[in-house]
Motif scaffolding. Sequence first.
Motif, PDB file in Angstrom:
ATOM      1  N   GLU A  84       6.280 -21.627   1.853  1.00 29.69           N
ATOM      2  CA  GLU A  84       5.416 -22.509   1.055  1.00 29.69           C
ATOM      3  C   GLU A  84       5.966 -22.628  -0.371  1.00 29.69           C
ATOM      4  OE1 GLU A  84       1.531 -20.816   0.578  1.00 29.69           O
ATOM      5  OE2 GLU A  84       1.000 -22.204  -1.035  1.00 29.69           O
ATOM      6  N   ASP A  85       6.002 -23.840  -0.896  1.00 26.37           N
ATOM      7  CA  ASP A  85       6.480 -24.052  -2.264  1.00 26.37           C
ATOM      8  C   ASP A  85       5.423 -23.564  -3.254  1.00 26.37           C
ATOM      9  OD1 ASP A  85       7.449 -24.862  -4.682  1.00 26.37           O
ATOM     10  OD2 ASP A  85       7.652 -26.984  -4.161  1.00 26.37           O
ATOM     11  N   VAL A  86       5.728 -22.469  -3.950  1.00 21.75           N
ATOM     12  CA  VAL A  86       4.750 -21.870  -4.877  1.00 21.75           C
ATOM     13  C   VAL A  86       5.211 -22.013  -6.330  1.00 21.75           C
ATOM     14  CG1 VAL A  86       3.822 -20.237  -3.181  1.00 21.75           C
ATOM     15  CG2 VAL A  86       5.809 -19.570  -4.569  1.00 21.75           C
ATOM     16  N   SER A  87       6.161 -22.927  -6.572  1.00 17.76           N
ATOM     17  CA  SER A  87       6.777 -23.050  -7.903  1.00 17.76           C
ATOM     18  C   SER A  87       5.761 -23.194  -9.028  1.00 17.76           C
ATOM     19  CB  SER A  87       7.719 -24.243  -7.934  1.00 17.76           C
ATOM     20  OG  SER A  87       8.573 -24.208  -6.829  1.00 17.76           O
ATOM     21  N   ALA A  88       4.728 -24.001  -8.796  1.00 15.62           N
ATOM     22  CA  ALA A  88       3.738 -24.216  -9.857  1.00 15.62           C
ATOM     23  C   ALA A  88       2.797 -23.024  -9.962  1.00 15.62           C
ATOM     24  CB  ALA A  88       2.942 -25.489  -9.574  1.00 15.62           C
ATOM     25  N   GLU A  89       2.400 -22.517  -8.808  1.00 13.39           N
ATOM     26  CA  GLU A  89       1.394 -21.461  -8.793  1.00 13.39           C
ATOM     27  C   GLU A  89       1.874 -20.165  -9.450  1.00 13.39           C
ATOM     28  OE1 GLU A  89      -1.705 -19.908  -5.437  1.00 13.39           O
ATOM     29  OE2 GLU A  89      -0.255 -21.437  -4.859  1.00 13.39           O
ATOM     30  N   ILE A  90       3.172 -19.905  -9.416  1.00 13.86           N
ATOM     31  CA  ILE A  90       3.675 -18.651 -10.009  1.00 13.86           C
ATOM     32  C   ILE A  90       3.801 -18.731 -11.528  1.00 13.86           C
ATOM     33  CG2 ILE A  90       4.892 -17.871  -7.936  1.00 13.86           C
ATOM     34  CD1 ILE A  90       7.519 -18.831  -9.310  1.00 13.86           C
ATOM     35  N   ARG A  91       3.555 -19.894 -12.112  1.00 10.77           N
ATOM     36  CA  ARG A  91       3.726 -20.045 -13.572  1.00 10.77           C
ATOM     37  C   ARG A  91       2.422 -19.910 -14.341  1.00 10.77           C
ATOM     38  NH1 ARG A  91       8.882 -18.968 -14.210  1.00 10.77           N
ATOM     39  NH2 ARG A  91       9.894 -19.742 -12.347  1.00 10.77           N
ATOM     40  N   THR A  92       1.326 -19.593 -13.682  1.00 12.41           N
ATOM     41  CA  THR A  92       0.055 -19.466 -14.400  1.00 12.41           C
ATOM     42  C   THR A  92       0.031 -18.156 -15.191  1.00 12.41           C
ATOM     43  OG1 THR A  92      -0.993 -18.343 -12.542  1.00 12.41           O
ATOM     44  CG2 THR A  92      -1.163 -20.750 -12.587  1.00 12.41           C
ATOM     45  N   ALA A  93      -0.878 -18.083 -16.184  1.00  7.28           N
ATOM     46  CA  ALA A  93      -0.944 -16.890 -17.040  1.00  7.28           C
ATOM     47  C   ALA A  93      -1.258 -15.606 -16.248  1.00  7.28           C
ATOM     48  CB  ALA A  93      -1.951 -17.109 -18.164  1.00  7.28           C
ATOM     49  N   PRO A  94      -2.230 -15.616 -15.323  1.00  6.72           N
ATOM     50  CA  PRO A  94      -2.509 -14.376 -14.589  1.00  6.72           C
ATOM     51  C   PRO A  94      -1.310 -13.883 -13.773  1.00  6.72           C
ATOM     52  CG  PRO A  94      -4.236 -16.008 -14.181  1.00  6.72           C
ATOM     53  CD  PRO A  94      -3.187 -16.693 -14.976  1.00  6.72           C
ATOM     54  N   ILE A  95      -0.560 -14.820 -13.207  1.00  9.94           N
ATOM     55  CA  ILE A  95       0.601 -14.396 -12.412  1.00  9.94           C
ATOM     56  C   ILE A  95       1.732 -13.905 -13.325  1.00  9.94           C
ATOM     57  CG2 ILE A  95       2.371 -15.159 -10.755  1.00  9.94           C
ATOM     58  CD1 ILE A  95      -0.388 -14.675  -9.498  1.00  9.94           C
ATOM     59  N   SER A  96       1.825 -14.443 -14.550  1.00 11.17           N
ATOM     60  CA  SER A  96       2.827 -13.929 -15.498  1.00 11.17           C
ATOM     61  C   SER A  96       2.563 -12.464 -15.790  1.00 11.17           C
ATOM     62  CB  SER A  96       2.786 -14.710 -16.815  1.00 11.17           C
ATOM     63  OG  SER A  96       3.112 -16.060 -16.599  1.00 11.17           O
ATOM     64  N   LEU A  97       1.305 -12.148 -16.073  1.00 11.56           N
ATOM     65  CA  LEU A  97       0.949 -10.756 -16.363  1.00 11.56           C
ATOM     66  C   LEU A  97       1.091  -9.900 -15.099  1.00 11.56           C
ATOM     67  CD1 LEU A  97      -2.107 -11.403 -18.725  1.00 11.56           C
ATOM     68  CD2 LEU A  97       0.127 -10.500 -19.386  1.00 11.56           C
ATOM     69  N   GLY A  98       0.746 -10.481 -13.953  1.00 13.18           N
ATOM     70  CA  GLY A  98       0.891  -9.766 -12.682  1.00 13.18           C
ATOM     71  C   GLY A  98       2.353  -9.444 -12.387  1.00 13.18           C
ATOM     72  N   ALA A  99       3.237 -10.389 -12.690  1.00 15.37           N
ATOM     73  CA  ALA A  99       4.672 -10.172 -12.458  1.00 15.37           C
ATOM     74  C   ALA A  99       5.155  -9.010 -13.306  1.00 15.37           C
ATOM     75  CB  ALA A  99       5.460 -11.436 -12.791  1.00 15.37           C
ATOM     76  N   SER A 100       4.704  -8.980 -14.551  1.00 20.15           N
ATOM     77  CA  SER A 100       5.092  -7.892 -15.443  1.00 20.15           C
ATOM     78  C   SER A 100       4.559  -6.563 -14.901  1.00 20.15           C
ATOM     79  CB  SER A 100       4.547  -8.186 -16.848  1.00 20.15           C
ATOM     80  OG  SER A 100       4.969  -7.217 -17.749  1.00 20.15           O
ATOM     81  N   ALA A 101       3.331  -6.587 -14.370  1.00 23.31           N
ATOM     82  CA  ALA A 101       2.720  -5.356 -13.839  1.00 23.31           C
ATOM     83  C   ALA A 101       3.457  -4.857 -12.584  1.00 23.31           C
ATOM     84  CB  ALA A 101       1.238  -5.592 -13.542  1.00 23.31           C
ATOM     85  N   VAL A 102       3.693  -5.750 -11.605  1.00 22.14           N
ATOM     86  CA  VAL A 102       4.371  -5.274 -10.375  1.00 22.14           C
ATOM     87  C   VAL A 102       5.816  -4.869 -10.666  1.00 22.14           C
ATOM     88  CG1 VAL A 102       2.952  -6.525  -8.682  1.00 22.14           C
ATOM     89  CG2 VAL A 102       5.039  -7.610  -9.571  1.00 22.14           C
ATOM     90  N   SER A 103       6.413  -5.512 -11.683  1.00 17.96           N
ATOM     91  CA  SER A 103       7.823  -5.223 -11.952  1.00 17.96           C
ATOM     92  C   SER A 103       8.013  -3.839 -12.565  1.00 17.96           C
ATOM     93  CB  SER A 103       8.422  -6.292 -12.868  1.00 17.96           C
ATOM     94  OG  SER A 103       7.988  -6.103 -14.191  1.00 17.96           O
ATOM     95  N   ALA A 104       6.917  -3.211 -13.001  1.00 16.98           N
ATOM     96  CA  ALA A 104       7.020  -1.847 -13.535  1.00 16.98           C
ATOM     97  C   ALA A 104       6.998  -0.800 -12.422  1.00 16.98           C
ATOM     98  CB  ALA A 104       5.877  -1.580 -14.515  1.00 16.98           C
ATOM     99  N   ARG A 105       6.731  -1.247 -11.160  1.00 21.05           N
ATOM    100  CA  ARG A 105       6.645  -0.291 -10.052  1.00 21.05           C
ATOM    101  C   ARG A 105       8.027  -0.086  -9.437  1.00 21.05           C
ATOM    102  NH1 ARG A 105       2.197   1.483 -11.841  1.00 21.05           N
ATOM    103  NH2 ARG A 105       2.217   2.877 -10.047  1.00 21.05           N
ATOM    104  N   PRO A 106       8.533   1.129  -9.424  1.00 22.00           N
ATOM    105  CA  PRO A 106       9.870   1.378  -8.842  1.00 22.00           C
ATOM    106  C   PRO A 106       9.986   0.889  -7.400  1.00 22.00           C
ATOM    107  CG  PRO A 106       9.113   3.312 -10.061  1.00 22.00           C
ATOM    108  CD  PRO A 106       7.963   2.343 -10.049  1.00 22.00           C
ATOM    109  N   VAL A 107       8.889   0.974  -6.637  1.00 24.32           N
ATOM    110  CA  VAL A 107       8.947   0.555  -5.237  1.00 24.32           C
ATOM    111  C   VAL A 107       9.269  -0.943  -5.138  1.00 24.32           C
ATOM    112  CG1 VAL A 107       6.433   0.127  -5.100  1.00 24.32           C
ATOM    113  CG2 VAL A 107       7.690   0.637  -3.025  1.00 24.32           C
ATOM    114  N   VAL A 108       8.770  -1.709  -6.099  1.00 23.62           N
ATOM    115  CA  VAL A 108       9.020  -3.156  -6.107  1.00 23.62           C
ATOM    116  C   VAL A 108      10.458  -3.430  -6.540  1.00 23.62           C
ATOM    117  CG1 VAL A 108       8.368  -5.351  -7.174  1.00 23.62           C
ATOM    118  CG2 VAL A 108       6.588  -3.700  -6.536  1.00 23.62           C
ATOM    119  N   ARG A 109      10.894  -2.784  -7.601  1.00 19.53           N
ATOM    120  CA  ARG A 109      12.251  -3.032  -8.107  1.00 19.53           C
ATOM    121  C   ARG A 109      13.292  -2.669  -7.050  1.00 19.53           C
ATOM    122  NH1 ARG A 109      11.470  -4.603 -13.232  1.00 19.53           N
ATOM    123  NH2 ARG A 109      13.620  -5.251 -13.208  1.00 19.53           N
TER     124      ARG A 109
END
Length: 226
Positions: A84-109
């Motif tokens: 599914e094309d999620v290009s627009a949906e991933i640019r919202t403010a909550p997902i920006s903060l969510g990306a920063s949050a998940v990216s701090a998890r070693p399991v994700v990296r």
Amino acid sequence: RRPFIVAIDGPAGAGKSTAARRLAGRLGFAMVDTGAIYRAVALAATRAGVAFDDDARLGDLLPGLAIRFEPAPGGGQCVLLDGEDVSAEIRTAPISLGASAVSARPVVRAALLGLQQRLATAAGHRGAVLEGRDIGTVVFPDADVKFFLTATPEVRARRRHDELVAKGQPSTLAQVLADQQKRDRDDSERAVAPLRPADDALLVDTSGLPLDGVVEALADEVRARL
Ligand code: C5P
């Protein structure tokens, strides 16, 4: 020999995405927006009701996710999550903060490392431009050229705000600046792969520079080493 690798790291709003896209276009290289991958994971977690710090459930979720890029009809790239094309949906403010949050998890990296390397070295390209936070330090420590783009916090927030307004999304400069400060702090202070320039990165302050000038300077630097 693997394709020629250009690493572009730096904080949000430093102009990395646009510079990376144009640079890749000029050189005929592939382009990998690694932030979009973390954003897609944050979106998938949100949809699955998985908290951004729930390592166990993130660990279960990740292997089943299919994250891909495709050329967008009007140029650039779109991001596909499970087709599914999620290009627009991933640019919202909550997902920006969510990306920063998940990216701090070693399991994700750890789960995303191989994907980023594969996307960059996939057959058919002479080279790849990767854009993110830890490309020159972790994903490709042996990249052929490393850039670290910065700009003052005010300039970066203004750019992001203008972008959101242009897309018709609700935005205030003060909120963008506050979100940006939080993300910068979290990205720089986290234990795994914190945002910092690689020792051998070239620092580029884009505050007063028009983007064309930035792309020109990066392209010259790459061509000198090709
Ligand atoms: O670059 P972008 O703003 O799309 O990235 C979203 C978030 O993903 C960043 O704030 C950062 O926390 C995370 N990220 C990362 N490592 C990367 C790329 C992005 O941790 N290589």
